[in-house]
Scaffold this active site. Structure first.
Site, PDB file in Angstrom:
ATOM      1  N   GLU A  17       0.821  -1.215   0.000  1.00  0.00           N
ATOM      2  CA  GLU A  17       0.000   0.000   0.000  1.00  0.00           C
ATOM      3  C   GLU A  17       0.851   1.260   0.000  1.00  0.00           C
ATOM      4  OE1 GLU A  17      -2.465  -0.266   3.510  1.00  0.00           O
ATOM      5  OE2 GLU A  17      -2.707  -2.402   3.146  1.00  0.00           O
ATOM      6  N   CYS A  58       5.303  -7.672   7.783  1.00  0.00           N
ATOM      7  CA  CYS A  58       6.297  -7.168   8.728  1.00  0.00           C
ATOM      8  C   CYS A  58       6.592  -8.254   9.748  1.00  0.00           C
ATOM      9  CB  CYS A  58       5.790  -5.911   9.423  1.00  0.00           C
ATOM     10  SG  CYS A  58       7.024  -5.204  10.543  1.00  0.00           S
ATOM     11  N   CYS A  60      -0.991  -3.791  15.200  1.00  0.00           N
ATOM     12  CA  CYS A  60      -0.762  -3.386  13.810  1.00  0.00           C
ATOM     13  C   CYS A  60      -1.203  -4.462  12.816  1.00  0.00           C
ATOM     14  CB  CYS A  60       0.719  -3.071  13.631  1.00  0.00           C
ATOM     15  SG  CYS A  60       1.171  -2.672  11.933  1.00  0.00           S
ATOM     16  N   CYS A  77      -1.745   1.324   8.552  1.00  0.00           N
ATOM     17  CA  CYS A  77      -0.951   0.580   7.585  1.00  0.00           C
ATOM     18  C   CYS A  77      -1.298  -0.902   7.563  1.00  0.00           C
ATOM     19  CB  CYS A  77       0.536   0.794   7.849  1.00  0.00           C
ATOM     20  SG  CYS A  77       1.107   0.179   9.423  1.00  0.00           S
ATOM     21  N   CYS A  95       4.055  -5.974  16.055  1.00  0.00           N
ATOM     22  CA  CYS A  95       3.460  -5.122  17.092  1.00  0.00           C
ATOM     23  C   CYS A  95       1.987  -5.540  17.214  1.00  0.00           C
ATOM     24  CB  CYS A  95       3.578  -3.654  16.707  1.00  0.00           C
ATOM     25  SG  CYS A  95       5.292  -3.154  16.489  1.00  0.00           S
ATOM     26  N   CYS A 114       3.006   8.257   1.775  1.00  0.00           N
ATOM     27  CA  CYS A 114       3.466   7.262   2.746  1.00  0.00           C
ATOM     28  C   CYS A 114       3.756   5.974   1.971  1.00  0.00           C
ATOM     29  CB  CYS A 114       2.349   7.057   3.762  1.00  0.00           C
ATOM     30  SG  CYS A 114       2.669   5.733   4.907  1.00  0.00           S
TER      31      CYS A 114
END
Ligand code: SAH
Ligand code: SF4
Length: 373
Positions: free
Chosen positions: A91, A119, A126, A353, A123, A112
């Site tokens: 994205e 990832c 997220c 995100c 976290c 962005c």
């Protein structure tokens, strides 16, 4: 895999062209096509001899990102979901000027960008890490997000585009999309050097903000880079107890080490650091977190961006109500910390995100399952 042409610096292209017995000015012609005109194919490059275009075609790829979906309208946050050459999705988010945040003029745009597919840092709040980490983006996949957005924008009817004197739509970059940028250090830096170069993207280093969840060795490495990028730390907790609960990276690099690395970065670069602090109800929004946060902020001459949490489907976390958000800001200000409260413009379009990708992939899997039945 074939090297993409947009991972090469001007020097590398010069060496390559010399090897092909091509005059040096051809390099500048190629760069003009790639970065000023944002050419999407070799055939567009009509002032390059056919033989040279063929050599380029045989040796390098020239990928552009395929737009899978877009959310949002011209005067608000717009979110782009791209499909990459291997089918992975990432994205980018185009954010119109917010003078209060970045101090830019109102025709400015911030983009962005993502740096990884998924990832690895996990976290707890997220969406980017929910399906784990798939791979790093190459330098060209990172920077092509800028050019694909600009190419898309150039094709829009006039009403949707803002009149601008420069050919660049994107003035500011925040490396805050999917992925942990500093875990893809080399590709990120190659990409950013190209985006910064006068022959490339021409975006000033001071207009590029790199956000990290706190990778200490890479923060120290970044401090040694000659370019003056801005650094944002995703802090989200001012004590180890809070950070440990929501950010596994804190167990590897606890606050003491993170703060020391930030202090060194600050003293080498002389640049102000930003702390990103998502407000999550009942996790890090109590007034007793404001005191240690203010203390850290003042110690590092940093500023705090408070961001109300964006709800992620399937996760239990909630954003605090506006009264609680305002109270937290007031508590920081009472301690004389510099802080802003950023009420997310993109809340309604899954702006946090990783969310659009997650949702789209889920819908695609469901559609495939239906088709397979
Ligand atoms: N990995 C890097 C950069 C990408 S995340 C980092 O963590 O800094 C960019 C920012 O979005 C981070 O500050 C991250 O904590 C924040 N973020 C992630 N999920 C969010 C959510 N649901 N609501 C609001 N901010 C979120
Ligand atoms: Fe990764 Fe950043 Fe999301 Fe943490 S907040 S999982 S580091 S993208």
């Amino acid at each position: 895999m074939v090297t993409d042409i947009k991972t090469l610096t001007r020097e590398e292209l010069t060496t390559q062209f010399a090897g092909w017995q091509q005059p040096a000015y051809r390099v500048d012609q190629l760069l003009e096509w790639l970065y000023a005109r944002r050419a999407a194919s070799w055939d567009e490059m009509t002032n390059l001899p056919k033989a040279l275009r063929n050599s380029l075609r045989q040796n390098y790829s020239l990928h552009t990102h395929e737009l899978v979906s877009k959310q949002g309208s011209a005067d608000t946050t717009q979110k782009f979901l791209w499909k990459l050459a291997d089918g992975s999705m990432v994205e980018s988010v185009l954010i119109p000027a917010n003078p209060a945040l970045y101090g830019e003029a109102s025709d400015r745009h911030t983009l962005c960008v993502s740096t990884q597919v998924g990832c690895a840092y996990g976290c707890k709040f997220c969406a980017s890490g929910l399906d784990g980490w798939k791979r790093n983006l190459s330098a060209s996949e990172i920077i092509e997000q800028v050019f694909s957005v600009e190419r898309w924008h150039a094709k829009q009817p006039k009403a949707e585009s803002t009149p601008k004197t420069s050919t660049r739509l994107v003035d500011n970059l925040v490396i805050m999309g999917m992925g942990e940028p500093l875990a893809n250090y080399d590709n990120l830096l190659t990409g950013l050097r190209i985006l910064n170069a006068p022959w490339g993207g021409g975006i000033g280093a001071r207009k590029i903000t790199i956000s990290t969840s706190g990778l200490v060795p890479q923060i120290r490495r970044l401090a040694q880079e000659p370019l003056q990028f801005r650094l944002a730390i995703s802090l989200h907790g001012a004590t180890d107890a809070v950070r440990d609960r929501i950010m596994p990276v804190n167990r590897k690099y606890p606050l003491r080490e993170l703060v020391a690395a930030c202090e060194d970065y600050q003293s080498i670069k002389g640049r102000m650091i930003t702390f990103e602090y998502i407000l999550i109800a009942g996790v890090n929004d109590s007034i007793d977190q404001a005191k240690p946060l203010a203390a850290l902020t003042k110690k590092l001459f940093a500023k705090v961006n408070l961001i109300p949490y964006n709800k992620v489907e399937g996760l239990p976390w909630e954003r605090p109500d506006e009264t609680a958000q305002d109270a937290f800001l007031a508590a920081l200000e009472k301690e004389k910390a510099i802080a802003t409260l950023r009420r997310e413009k993109g809340h309604d379009i899954d702006a946090a995100c990783g969310q659009l990708r997650l949702k789209t992939e889920k819908q695609m899997r469901e559609a495939e399952a239906v088709a397979g039945n």
